[in-house]
Each structure stands twice: as structure tokens, then as C-alpha cells.
Design an enzyme around this catalytic site. Structure first.
Site, PDB file in Angstrom:
ATOM      1  N   HIS A 227     -28.819  26.542  10.250  1.00 47.70           N
ATOM      2  CA  HIS A 227     -28.307  25.230  10.959  1.00 47.70           C
ATOM      3  C   HIS A 227     -26.605  26.202  11.092  1.00 47.70           C
ATOM      4  O   HIS A 227     -26.630  27.311  10.778  1.00 47.70           O
ATOM      5  CB  HIS A 227     -27.811  24.399   9.760  1.00 47.70           C
ATOM      6  CG  HIS A 227     -27.084  23.227  10.224  1.00 47.70           C
ATOM      7  ND1 HIS A 227     -25.182  22.900  10.867  1.00 47.70           N
ATOM      8  CD2 HIS A 227     -27.542  22.083  10.325  1.00 47.70           C
ATOM      9  CE1 HIS A 227     -25.606  22.428  10.776  1.00 47.70           C
ATOM     10  NE2 HIS A 227     -26.829  21.242  11.015  1.00 47.70           N
TER      11      HIS A 227
ATOM     12  N   ASP B 231     -33.157  18.710   9.989  1.00 45.04           N
ATOM     13  CA  ASP B 231     -34.466  18.020  10.704  1.00 45.04           C
ATOM     14  C   ASP B 231     -35.793  18.209  10.726  1.00 45.04           C
ATOM     15  O   ASP B 231     -36.909  18.151  10.750  1.00 45.04           O
ATOM     16  CB  ASP B 231     -34.135  18.974  12.369  1.00 45.04           C
ATOM     17  CG  ASP B 231     -32.442  18.817  12.558  1.00 45.04           C
ATOM     18  OD1 ASP B 231     -32.169  17.267  13.012  1.00 45.04           O
ATOM     19  OD2 ASP B 231     -31.710  19.869  12.790  1.00 45.04           O
TER      20      ASP B 231
END
Length: 428
Positions: free
Chosen positions: A317, A374
Site C-alpha cells: 500500500h 483491495d
């Protein structure tokens, strides 16, 4: 005694400039360089604004190094799955979690505000068959500003509250209608007897007349509590994420004095990109590409090969340098869904194999490449039978409360100015 300042020196001419250091309640201190151009005749250069604080905020805090995410001071682990999404909306908008009476009242108001004007519904007729729901969702929210022109000039907190609650309540309805329009089936109106998250699933799945799919033997495809729980948690985990690309877009548009729903529509446009809200779609595309558990080692090796363009989606991330604090909650929900819904999906097997292989591999661990939100949200939404093209609209539903809260904070800050970044010009 040490001064709470920083001195910048131009080594070309020896001139120095002194600036105050400002301290927040959490996170890094900041250097107030708002007069730097006036003082020195120079701009600072920070592509992507990775070292620039663009505003002062009391809403959301992220510490990427320590995998920390807080809404109004509450760690995300204390909210997702433990408080309803609407209670979290109340927290973000009002600054505190509601008591039982406030929670009931807020829920009831959101149910009754979920209906949209018939004129807005007719706008969907102008869109072509097969239009992506994100395109029609953004257009419909932009059009919503024409139905509530009075929100352009808000004067007191009561008006701000009404405007915020209205957009939060209507977003699931608009999103569901955008989906149904995309597949050419009749619209389903909200059911005031259903909670926010259940209502969205109902508007996605129901047949005209409010009937659910007949499964035979007297059974219907009724929405299960575990499905509502999972999607509610996803909404909460997406509710706000500090000054990301779409939130910054909303704030920048807000700084121009545009209508609040126009600013939200701009946030929707920014979120659509695959590098932002569309990332979980890419995760599912990649799982389909891998296709089978037996192929996982091959793709793990490709991801580690610096000469191979393949990159493992859903891992790592931009902000979180270790684990994504939102991912742990979704991992538990994914496992719960698999058991309670008796899921036997090849795609879920591939996802589990990819996760296991990456978590055991030193290459990923040393680089802090852990599964992010995600990776799990795409798998969960698939388990909830939400089509891939609706993944980002689901993100929009959850994030709307964050956007509109950020909009309100900026508008009520007497020191806010129109956004106007500078540039390093290299043309002729």
C-alpha cells in the site's frame, strides 16, 4: 532555549529563512512554509504532494509505519464489525458515536431520505445500454445538485447536517439504479423497512414488486445477516482515508465554492481510476488470470522477477508500510462468509493460495507486501454476488460520508483558500 522553528538556507547566496514548526495531536510535525514564495521568490517542489500537508483536519488519522487508522480518535478495529456503518457515519459527521436513541433516529431519517426525485430517475433513460455504473453514478450525482440548489449557500450547522445526511442516504439508491440501468432491468425503489446496507443489496437483487429470486421448494434468495454484516464492514472500512487522491479532489473543488454534490461527483471521477478505487477490480482480474491453484507458484515467481512486468495486485500500500489495518477485519469476514454461505468457489481457492504463498515468502515480507483492503474486498464482494463493475460504486457508497465530512470541514474553516498549486516550468 530552543526555538520551535526551522531555518532554510539558500547555499547559493547564504540567505536564510525561518519558519514555524506546527505540532498536531498525532503524526509528524509540519513546517509552515506558507510565506516561502513571498520570502524567497521560490516554490517548493513535491510531485504527488507526498511530503506536503494540504490542510488541517480533525477527522481521520493514518500512521502508515505502524499500521494505524483512526476515525475521530477511534482505532478502525474498534469500529468495523462492532458498530454499524450508520453509527460510524454519525461519528464522522457529528464527532461522536450516537447513543441508542440517536442511532435509531439517525437510521430512520436515512431510510426516509433514501428516495430520489422521479426526474433524476428519468435521467437514467438517456444513458446507453451497458454504460459503466461509475459513469452513470457520477453523472446522476452531478445532476442531483440541480434538485437541491439551496445547498450552494449553506449558512448554519443545521443546513450542513441536512445536506450531509441527504447525500449519504441517496447514494446507495443512485448506485443500485446505475447498476440496474447498466443491465437493462427495471429500477427497484428503497424499502424503508430495511437497514441501509440491506436496502442496497435488496435494490441490487430484487425483482419488480419487491420479490426475491425463487429458489424452489418454497425458498427465496433472501438477504442473509452475514451478508449485511460483511458489506456493512466494507462500507465502514472505506468511510474515510485522510487526504487521498479523491478526497483531495473533493476539497480542491470545494475550495472553488462549487455545489457540495458537484464536489462529490468530482470525487467519484477521481476514485474510478485503477490506481485508486478501481484496484479491487484489478485484483479479481488477476485471480481470473491465474485461474487455478496449481498456477499460483508460477505467478508468485513472476512477481518476484524484476525483469517480468507482472505485479501481484492487492499486496502492499502507498501509505501502509507494513500491514493494512483494514485487511485483518476483512480476512476474518471472508472466512466467515465462506463457512456460513457454504461457498465453494475456485476463485476463492486461488485467492487463498496466493495469500498463503505470499505470506510465507521472505521476498514479500521483507518488502512489507502484505494483503491490503483491495485483495480481500474484491473476494468478499464476489462472494456477495456483486458484479465486478459495481466494486467501485460500493467504494463510493462507503466513502461518501468521508468526502462530505471533509467538504464540510473545509467550508467551515474561515482560513480556507482556493487551491492553487504551483509548477516547475520546463517548456519553451
Amino acid at each position: 532555549m530552543a526555538k520551535n522553528t526551522m531555518t532554510l538556507t539558500d547555499n547559493r547566496n547564504g540567505k536564510s529563512y525561518e519558519y514555524d514548526i506546527l505540532s498536531g495531536t498525532r503524526g509528524p510535525d509540519v513546517v509552515n512554509i506558507s510565506t516561502f514564495y513571498k520570502d524567497s521568490g521560490m516554490f517548493t517542489y513535491d510531485p504527488g504532494y507526498t511530503s506536503t500537508a494540504s490542510c488541517e483536519s480533525k477527522i481521520t488519522f493514518i500512521d502508515g509505519e505502524n499500521s494505524e487508522l483512526r476515525y475521530r480518535g477511534y482505532p478502525i478495529q474498534e469500529l468495523a464489525g462492532k458498530h454499524s456503518y450508520l453509527d460510524v457515519c454519525h461519528l464522522l459527521m457529528r464527532g461522536k458515536l450516537p447513543n441508542a436513541e440517536e442511532s435509531k433516529s439517525f437510521d430512520l431519517e436515512i431510510r426516509h431520505r433514501s428516495f430520489i426525485n422521479e426526474g433524476l430517475i428519468r435521467i437514467f433513460d438517456a444513458f446507453p445500454d451497458g454504460a459503466h455504473p461509475m459513469a452513470t453514478l457520477g453523472a446522476a450525482v452531478m445532476a442531483l445538485s440541480t434538485f437541491y440548489k439551496e445547498h450552494l449557500n449553506l449558512e448554519d450547522e443545521k443546513e450542513f447536517m441536512e445536506m450531509r445526511r441527504r447525500i449519504v442516504a441517496k447514494m446507495p439508491t443512485i448506485a443500485a439504479m446505475a447498476y440496474r440501468n447498466s443491465i437493462g432491468v427495471p429500477m427497484i425503489y428503497p424499502d424503508v423497512d430495511r437497514y441501509f446496507t440491506e436496502n442496497f443489496l435488496y435494490m441490487m437483487r430484487a425483482y419488480p414488486g419487491g420479490k426475491m429470486k425463487n429458489l424452489g421448494n418454497g425458498l427465496t434468495d433472501e438477504i442473509k445477516p452475514v451478508e449485511v454484516e460483511a458489506l456493512d464492514a466494507i462500507f465502514t472500512l472505506h468511510a474515510d482515508h485522510e487526504q487521498n487522491a479523491s478526497t483531495t479532489t473533493v476539497r480542491n473543488v470545494a475550495s472553488t465554492e462549487a455545489h457540495p454534490y458537484v464536489a462529490i461527483a468530482s470525487g467519484i471521477a477521481a476514485l474510478w481510476g485503477s490506481a485508486h478505487g478501481g484496484a479491487n477490480e484489478k485484483v479479481m482480474d488477476q485471480l481470473k488470470l491465474i485461474g487455478d491453484v496449481k498456477n499460483v507458484p508460477t505467478y508468485i515467481a513472476k512477481a518476484k522477477d524484476k525483469n517480468d512486468p507482472f505485479r501481484l495486485m492487492g499486496f502492499g500500500h502507498r501509505v501502509y508500510k507494513n500491514r493494512d489495518p483494514r485487511a485483518e477485519t476483512l480476512k476474518a469476514l471472508q472466512d466467515k462468509l465462506r463457512v456460513e454461505l457454504n461457498l465453494d468457489s475456485k476463485l476463492l481457492d486461488v485467492a487463498a493460495a496466493v495469500e498463503e504463498a505470499a505470506l510465507k515468502d521472505d521476498y514479500f515480507k521483507q518488502r512489507g507486501l502484505y494483503p491490503n483492503i483491495d485483495f480481500y474486498s474484491g473476494v468478499i464482494l464476489t462472494a456477495l454476488r456483486i458484479p465486478v463493475e459495481m466494486f467501485t460504486p460500493v467504494f463510493v457508497i462507503g466513502r461518501t460520508v468521508g468526502w462530505i465530512t471533509q467538504w464540510s470541514e473545509l467550508k467551515q474553516d474561515p482560513s480556507h483558500r482556493i487551491a492553487r498549486p504551483r509548477q516547475l516550468y520546463t517548456g519553451k
